[in-house]
Scaffold this motif. Structure first.
Motif, mmCIF file in Angstrom:
data_model
loop_
_atom_site.group_PDB
_atom_site.id
_atom_site.type_symbol
_atom_site.label_atom_id
_atom_site.label_comp_id
_atom_site.label_asym_id
_atom_site.label_seq_id
_atom_site.Cartn_x
_atom_site.Cartn_y
_atom_site.Cartn_z
ATOM 1 N N ARG A 45 11.675 7.383 0.527
ATOM 2 C CA ARG A 45 10.868 7.908 -0.639
ATOM 3 C C ARG A 45 11.821 7.403 -1.838
ATOM 4 O O ARG A 45 12.700 7.430 -2.045
ATOM 5 C CB ARG A 45 10.566 9.156 -0.749
ATOM 6 C CG ARG A 45 9.526 9.837 0.681
ATOM 7 C CD ARG A 45 8.154 9.303 0.454
ATOM 8 N NE ARG A 45 7.218 9.723 1.441
ATOM 9 C CZ ARG A 45 6.997 9.115 2.577
ATOM 10 N NH1 ARG A 45 7.973 8.152 3.090
ATOM 11 N NH2 ARG A 45 6.115 9.797 3.399
ATOM 12 N N LYS A 73 0.689 -1.325 -0.010
ATOM 13 C CA LYS A 73 -0.242 -0.016 0.119
ATOM 14 C C LYS A 73 0.851 1.264 -0.211
ATOM 15 O O LYS A 73 0.266 2.344 -0.484
ATOM 16 C CB LYS A 73 -1.011 0.165 1.013
ATOM 17 C CG LYS A 73 -2.083 -0.977 0.917
ATOM 18 C CD LYS A 73 -3.074 -0.642 2.364
ATOM 19 C CE LYS A 73 -4.317 -1.604 2.012
ATOM 20 N NZ LYS A 73 -5.252 -1.737 3.358
ATOM 21 N N MET A 74 2.010 1.339 0.437
ATOM 22 C CA MET A 74 2.821 2.302 0.522
ATOM 23 C C MET A 74 3.418 2.873 -0.840
ATOM 24 O O MET A 74 3.825 4.136 -1.099
ATOM 25 C CB MET A 74 4.311 1.813 1.529
ATOM 26 C CG MET A 74 4.039 1.874 2.729
ATOM 27 S SD MET A 74 5.628 1.621 3.635
ATOM 28 C CE MET A 74 5.183 0.811 5.286
ATOM 29 N N ARG A 93 1.765 3.681 -3.153
ATOM 30 C CA ARG A 93 0.729 4.953 -3.809
ATOM 31 C C ARG A 93 1.482 6.229 -3.080
ATOM 32 O O ARG A 93 0.836 7.269 -3.750
ATOM 33 C CB ARG A 93 -0.513 4.616 -3.428
ATOM 34 C CG ARG A 93 -1.073 3.247 -3.832
ATOM 35 C CD ARG A 93 -2.504 2.924 -3.165
ATOM 36 N NE ARG A 93 -3.137 1.791 -3.780
ATOM 37 C CZ ARG A 93 -3.949 1.027 -3.380
ATOM 38 N NH1 ARG A 93 -4.697 1.701 -2.340
ATOM 39 N NH2 ARG A 93 -4.402 0.063 -3.588
ATOM 40 N N THR A 94 2.062 6.290 -1.975
ATOM 41 C CA THR A 94 2.308 7.498 -1.336
ATOM 42 C C THR A 94 3.786 7.845 -1.275
ATOM 43 O O THR A 94 4.241 8.906 -0.937
ATOM 44 C CB THR A 94 1.489 7.420 -0.169
ATOM 45 O OG1 THR A 94 1.929 6.320 0.765
ATOM 46 C CG2 THR A 94 0.240 7.578 -0.208
ATOM 47 N N HIS A 95 4.537 6.713 -1.638
ATOM 48 C CA HIS A 95 6.131 6.829 -1.144
ATOM 49 C C HIS A 95 7.013 6.922 -2.691
ATOM 50 O O HIS A 95 8.040 6.680 -2.423
ATOM 51 C CB HIS A 95 6.459 5.748 -0.396
ATOM 52 C CG HIS A 95 5.946 5.643 0.910
ATOM 53 N ND1 HIS A 95 4.792 5.828 1.463
ATOM 54 C CD2 HIS A 95 6.679 5.786 2.052
ATOM 55 C CE1 HIS A 95 4.513 5.839 2.581
ATOM 56 N NE2 HIS A 95 5.704 5.739 3.310
ATOM 57 N N ASP A 132 8.812 3.149 5.934
ATOM 58 C CA ASP A 132 7.918 4.245 5.616
ATOM 59 C C ASP A 132 8.391 5.301 5.617
ATOM 60 O O ASP A 132 7.919 6.362 4.883
ATOM 61 C CB ASP A 132 7.014 3.892 6.963
ATOM 62 C CG ASP A 132 5.811 4.753 6.824
ATOM 63 O OD1 ASP A 132 5.114 5.165 5.725
ATOM 64 O OD2 ASP A 132 5.235 5.197 7.939
#
Length: 208
Positions: A141, A64-65, A67-69, A138
């Motif tokens: 990036r 899931k990370m 999408r945002t990382h 988390d």
């Protein structure tokens, strides 16, 4: 290198487009269906299912990370494949346990709870990332996230393969045809994904 990434992305996109049996359930858990239990099952089968749920749940959290990382395109496609496939398998495993009157871990379980001699033990299954490793993933990036994700998920998948190997060696396990097929499919799918991920990791800048 760019051509190699496009080839992997195209292959993964084709793989992602293939149908995956079932769909993740929404809403409250369904009622047990003991009438659907056709074959015998063992303690090893039950413990495998109970342990693989948190194992899959962590893989879903990792995927899931993307999408945002800032995940790269081919890594993001792989993450979507993992997210869909393993969410669906979590639903299957929870239903399997519920239909047999066994303890059903939450779909987002983070540890496997094992009770021995009346004492509760919360443990990580083989290959699962530690809380510190999850925190590092988390925090990352872009290319660094891609690198940590691929390395971590390879280790994660290798742990799942060990769990399947241990199940096949357990006395009395896998007597039910559906259980045998499910464990075999996990082994085949994750072996294939390890190969994809290792190729992507090897192709990253700075890798020899």
């Amino acid at each position: 290198m760019a051509q190699h990434r496009r080839l992997i992305a195209g292959t993964l996109a084709l793989t992602l487009s293939l149908p995956i049996a079932g769909a993740a359930q929404q809403g409250p858990d369904p009622k047990p269906r003991p009438d659907l239990v056709r074959g015998p099952y063992s303690k090893a089968d039950v413990e495998f299912m109970q342990g693989m749920i948190p194992h899959h749940a962590q893989a879903v959290a990792m995927a899931k990370m993307a999408r945002t990382h800032g995940a790269r395109e081919d890594v993001a496609i792989l993450c979507e494949r993992i997210l869909v496939a393993q969410s669906d398998e979590i639903t299957y495993m929870r239903n399997w346990l519920r239909d047999r009157g066994q303890t059903v871990p939450p779909a987002d379980a983070t540890h496997h709870t094992h009770v021995m001699n009346g004492v509760r033990h919360d443990m990580l299954m083989p290959g699962m990332l530690t809380p510190d490793e999850m925190a590092a993933l988390d925090k990352a990036r872009g290319p660094e996230w891609d690198r940590l994700f691929l390395a971590g998920m390879i280790k994660h998948h290798e742990g799942a393969l060990k769990m399947v190997d241990d199940l096949f060696e357990a006395h009395g396990a896998l007597q039910d045809d559906d259980m045998f097929k499910f464990a075999s499919d996990i082994y085949a799918d994750q072996t294939t994904e390890i190969d994809f991920m290792q190729k992507m990791l090897d192709a990253m800048p700075g890798r020899k």
